[in-house]
Design a protein around this motif. Structure first.
Motif, PDB file in Angstrom:
ATOM      1  N   MET A   1      43.295  44.117  42.298  1.00  0.00           N
ATOM      2  CA  MET A   1      42.477  43.005  42.766  1.00  0.00           C
ATOM      3  C   MET A   1      42.803  41.731  41.990  1.00  0.00           C
ATOM      4  O   MET A   1      42.887  40.652  42.569  1.00  0.00           O
ATOM      5  N   LEU A   2      42.953  41.836  40.660  1.00  0.00           N
ATOM      6  CA  LEU A   2      43.222  40.644  39.858  1.00  0.00           C
ATOM      7  C   LEU A   2      44.543  39.999  40.260  1.00  0.00           C
ATOM      8  O   LEU A   2      44.664  38.774  40.302  1.00  0.00           O
ATOM      9  N   ALA A   3      45.544  40.833  40.575  1.00  0.00           N
ATOM     10  CA  ALA A   3      46.825  40.287  41.030  1.00  0.00           C
ATOM     11  C   ALA A   3      46.667  39.571  42.364  1.00  0.00           C
ATOM     12  O   ALA A   3      47.320  38.555  42.621  1.00  0.00           O
ATOM     13  N   ALA A   4      45.772  40.087  43.219  1.00  0.00           N
ATOM     14  CA  ALA A   4      45.566  39.481  44.538  1.00  0.00           C
ATOM     15  C   ALA A   4      44.949  38.094  44.435  1.00  0.00           C
ATOM     16  O   ALA A   4      45.126  37.256  45.335  1.00  0.00           O
ATOM     17  N   LEU A   5      44.224  37.830  43.343  1.00  0.00           N
ATOM     18  CA  LEU A   5      43.598  36.520  43.182  1.00  0.00           C
ATOM     19  C   LEU A   5      44.623  35.394  43.178  1.00  0.00           C
ATOM     20  O   LEU A   5      44.318  34.259  43.551  1.00  0.00           O
ATOM     21  N   ARG A   6      45.839  35.700  42.754  1.00  0.00           N
ATOM     22  CA  ARG A   6      46.869  34.656  42.699  1.00  0.00           C
ATOM     23  C   ARG A   6      47.259  34.154  44.075  1.00  0.00           C
ATOM     24  O   ARG A   6      47.875  33.090  44.200  1.00  0.00           O
ATOM     25  N   ALA A   7      46.917  34.910  45.130  1.00  0.00           N
ATOM     26  CA  ALA A   7      47.236  34.489  46.495  1.00  0.00           C
ATOM     27  C   ALA A   7      46.253  33.440  47.016  1.00  0.00           C
ATOM     28  O   ALA A   7      46.513  32.787  48.029  1.00  0.00           O
ATOM     29  N   ALA A   8      45.133  33.269  46.329  1.00  0.00           N
ATOM     30  CA  ALA A   8      44.138  32.259  46.735  1.00  0.00           C
ATOM     31  C   ALA A   8      44.477  30.953  46.038  1.00  0.00           C
ATOM     32  O   ALA A   8      43.978  30.659  44.945  1.00  0.00           O
ATOM     33  N   ARG A   9      45.323  30.138  46.665  1.00  0.00           N
ATOM     34  CA  ARG A   9      45.864  28.948  46.018  1.00  0.00           C
ATOM     35  C   ARG A   9      45.271  27.638  46.528  1.00  0.00           C
ATOM     36  O   ARG A   9      45.409  26.603  45.895  1.00  0.00           O
ATOM     37  N   HIS A  10      44.647  27.658  47.713  1.00  0.00           N
ATOM     38  CA  HIS A  10      44.260  26.402  48.358  1.00  0.00           C
ATOM     39  C   HIS A  10      42.755  26.288  48.610  1.00  0.00           C
ATOM     40  O   HIS A  10      42.292  25.232  49.045  1.00  0.00           O
ATOM     41  N   GLY A  11      42.027  27.360  48.393  1.00  0.00           N
ATOM     42  CA  GLY A  11      40.586  27.313  48.624  1.00  0.00           C
ATOM     43  C   GLY A  11      40.200  27.246  50.090  1.00  0.00           C
ATOM     44  O   GLY A  11      39.129  26.739  50.432  1.00  0.00           O
ATOM     45  N   GLU A  12      41.064  27.759  50.973  1.00  0.00           N
ATOM     46  CA  GLU A  12      40.789  27.762  52.417  1.00  0.00           C
ATOM     47  C   GLU A  12      40.361  29.162  52.842  1.00  0.00           C
ATOM     48  O   GLU A  12      41.000  30.151  52.481  1.00  0.00           O
ATOM     49  N   ASP A  89      30.049  62.483  54.734  1.00  0.00           N
ATOM     50  CA  ASP A  89      31.458  62.835  54.582  1.00  0.00           C
ATOM     51  C   ASP A  89      32.357  61.930  55.423  1.00  0.00           C
ATOM     52  O   ASP A  89      32.192  61.833  56.633  1.00  0.00           O
ATOM     53  N   LEU A  90      33.310  61.248  54.759  1.00  0.00           N
ATOM     54  CA  LEU A  90      34.306  60.397  55.408  1.00  0.00           C
ATOM     55  C   LEU A  90      33.711  59.175  56.103  1.00  0.00           C
ATOM     56  O   LEU A  90      34.394  58.506  56.878  1.00  0.00           O
ATOM     57  N   GLY A  91      32.466  58.856  55.852  1.00  0.00           N
ATOM     58  CA  GLY A  91      31.816  57.744  56.546  1.00  0.00           C
ATOM     59  C   GLY A  91      32.253  56.380  56.032  1.00  0.00           C
ATOM     60  O   GLY A  91      32.716  56.234  54.893  1.00  0.00           O
ATOM     61  N   VAL A  92      32.090  55.360  56.875  1.00  0.00           N
ATOM     62  CA  VAL A  92      32.517  54.004  56.497  1.00  0.00           C
ATOM     63  C   VAL A  92      31.660  53.393  55.394  1.00  0.00           C
ATOM     64  O   VAL A  92      32.022  52.360  54.827  1.00  0.00           O
ATOM     65  N   GLN A  93      30.528  54.042  55.070  1.00  0.00           N
ATOM     66  CA  GLN A  93      29.690  53.499  53.988  1.00  0.00           C
ATOM     67  C   GLN A  93      30.439  53.463  52.658  1.00  0.00           C
ATOM     68  O   GLN A  93      30.093  52.699  51.766  1.00  0.00           O
ATOM     69  N   VAL A  94      31.479  54.270  52.519  1.00  0.00           N
ATOM     70  CA  VAL A  94      32.259  54.278  51.279  1.00  0.00           C
ATOM     71  C   VAL A  94      32.834  52.895  51.010  1.00  0.00           C
ATOM     72  O   VAL A  94      32.807  52.396  49.874  1.00  0.00           O
ATOM     73  N   TRP A  95      33.365  52.247  52.065  1.00  0.00           N
ATOM     74  CA  TRP A  95      33.964  50.915  51.906  1.00  0.00           C
ATOM     75  C   TRP A  95      32.910  49.818  51.903  1.00  0.00           C
ATOM     76  O   TRP A  95      33.187  48.701  51.486  1.00  0.00           O
ATOM     77  N   ALA A  96      31.703  50.124  52.372  1.00  0.00           N
ATOM     78  CA  ALA A  96      30.611  49.152  52.267  1.00  0.00           C
ATOM     79  C   ALA A  96      30.091  49.117  50.833  1.00  0.00           C
ATOM     80  O   ALA A  96      29.771  48.053  50.291  1.00  0.00           O
ATOM     81  N   GLU A  97      30.011  50.290  50.204  1.00  0.00           N
ATOM     82  CA  GLU A  97      29.508  50.371  48.838  1.00  0.00           C
ATOM     83  C   GLU A  97      30.551  49.891  47.825  1.00  0.00           C
ATOM     84  O   GLU A  97      30.195  49.372  46.764  1.00  0.00           O
ATOM     85  N   SER A  98      31.812  50.081  48.146  1.00  0.00           N
ATOM     86  CA  SER A  98      32.912  49.583  47.304  1.00  0.00           C
ATOM     87  C   SER A  98      33.876  48.814  48.205  1.00  0.00           C
ATOM     88  O   SER A  98      34.901  49.347  48.636  1.00  0.00           O
ATOM     89  N   PRO A  99      33.546  47.565  48.524  1.00  0.00           N
ATOM     90  CA  PRO A  99      34.354  46.796  49.471  1.00  0.00           C
ATOM     91  C   PRO A  99      35.800  46.674  49.021  1.00  0.00           C
ATOM     92  O   PRO A  99      36.115  46.686  47.823  1.00  0.00           O
ATOM     93  N   LEU A 100      36.674  46.563  49.995  1.00  0.00           N
ATOM     94  CA  LEU A 100      38.094  46.410  49.726  1.00  0.00           C
ATOM     95  C   LEU A 100      38.381  44.951  49.396  1.00  0.00           C
ATOM     96  O   LEU A 100      38.110  44.051  50.197  1.00  0.00           O
ATOM     97  N   VAL A 101      38.893  44.704  48.203  1.00  0.00           N
ATOM     98  CA  VAL A 101      39.299  43.367  47.772  1.00  0.00           C
ATOM     99  C   VAL A 101      40.727  43.507  47.263  1.00  0.00           C
ATOM    100  O   VAL A 101      40.959  44.139  46.227  1.00  0.00           O
ATOM    101  N   THR A 102      41.675  42.941  47.984  1.00  0.00           N
ATOM    102  CA  THR A 102      43.073  43.162  47.656  1.00  0.00           C
ATOM    103  C   THR A 102      43.932  42.045  48.230  1.00  0.00           C
ATOM    104  O   THR A 102      43.414  41.066  48.762  1.00  0.00           O
ATOM    105  N   ARG A 103      45.241  42.201  48.104  1.00  0.00           N
ATOM    106  CA  ARG A 103      46.159  41.241  48.713  1.00  0.00           C
ATOM    107  C   ARG A 103      46.394  41.620  50.169  1.00  0.00           C
ATOM    108  O   ARG A 103      46.700  42.769  50.489  1.00  0.00           O
TER     109      ARG A 103
END
Length: 283
Positions: A1-12, A89-103
């Motif tokens: 996630m920290l590496a992905a922050l570098r892709a946010a360069r313009h604030g758009e 089991d296998l429900g989408v709540q997993v990604w709601a509780e730990s949202p995906l933040v990446t590049r």
């Protein structure tokens, strides 16, 4: 996630979800439009609710419950009886509780095809070969990294939404949609690159009808050889469908920047098979 922050360069910031009823009529005859009701308990109060809300009717994430593999069952050996209302089991709540933040990396297949003088033929439901993905990545000079979300911009959603209702219905009846050709090569590529998700702006990521050359016709019989069973039930790779990618793609072309900070947070529906993506790109 920290590496992905570098892709946010313009604030758009770009929201990547269409409205919940944008694809009504859409390619699915069973996913009817949600009915929105607003009411008030007194003159100063308003509340609202949705009836018949199909969570995968518009911009969405296919969760791991969405498909089982005909020859091996649900992902991770999860038994069929565990995939029901009220079980986690296998429900989408997993990604709601730990949202995906990446590049997020956008592969501009629409722009690449136009640059080659061969725009994608959405009326025919063009079957896009894996080689186009490889060539577009090379043209964009982008290297993928483990944990990336790849977003395939084909231009299909904009084309489809511009059609009159009768033409949309005709396309649905033909069951024909632009998408990636089913292949071992595509599956291996997604796995070998350690992708966190593959998303697209079309109906199913992969082409419909399934290509005659699909190597999965003997194992994914109930899906006529679709890759969905392999990607979801065997690799545990969620899919994004019907994402709103065109505004983001246009801006990325202007900037010559193809990566972005991306967040994906499905609804917290315990045991959900899929959900609106609630995806946001930050350039």
């Amino acid at each position: 996630m920290l590496a992905a922050l570098r892709a946010a360069r313009h604030g758009e910031v770009f929201g990547l979800d269409y409205s919940i009823n944008a694809f009504s009529p859409g390619m699915s005859a069973t996913r009817r439009p949600a009915q929105h009701t607003i009411f008030g308990n007194h003159p100063a109060h308003r509340d609202d609710y949705l009836d018949a809300y199909y969570l995968q009717a518009s911009s969405q994430v296919d969760g791991l419950r969405h498909r089982r593999a005909d020859d091996s069952g649900f992902y991770g050996g999860t038994p069929d009886h565990a995939v029901t209302v009220g079980t986690p089991d296998l429900g989408v709540q997993v990604w709601a509780e730990s949202p995906l933040v990446t590049r997020g990396v956008l592969i501009d297949l629409d722009g690449f095809a136009r640059s080659q003088g061969q725009p994608i033929d959405h009326i025919a439901g063009e079957q896009l070969e894996f080689e186009m993905i490889r060539a577009a990545l090379e043209a964009q000079n982008v290297q993928l990294s483990t944990g990336d979300v790849v977003m395939l911009h084909t231009g299909w959603a904009e084309w489809f939404l511009a059609l009159e209702d009768d033409r949309r219905k005709a396309q649905r009846e033909r069951r024909r949609s632009t998408g990636i050709v089913q292949s071992e090569e595509f599956v291996d590529w997604a796995w070998d690159n350690g992708l966190a998700m593959v998303a697209a702006d079309n109906f199913a990521v992969e082409c419909l009808p399934v290509a005659d050359s699909s190597p999965f016709k003997d194992t994914a019989v109930n899906d006529n050889g679709m890759m969905h069973q392999v990607l979801l039930a065997k690799l545990g790779l969620p899919l994004g469908e019907l994402w709103k990618l065109n505004p983001l793609a246009l801006r990325m072309r202007e900037l010559g920047q193809w990566d972005t900070l991306l967040t994906v947070k499905p609804l917290n529906v315990v045991g959900g098979t899929g959900s609106p993506a609630n995806a946001i790109a930050i350039l």
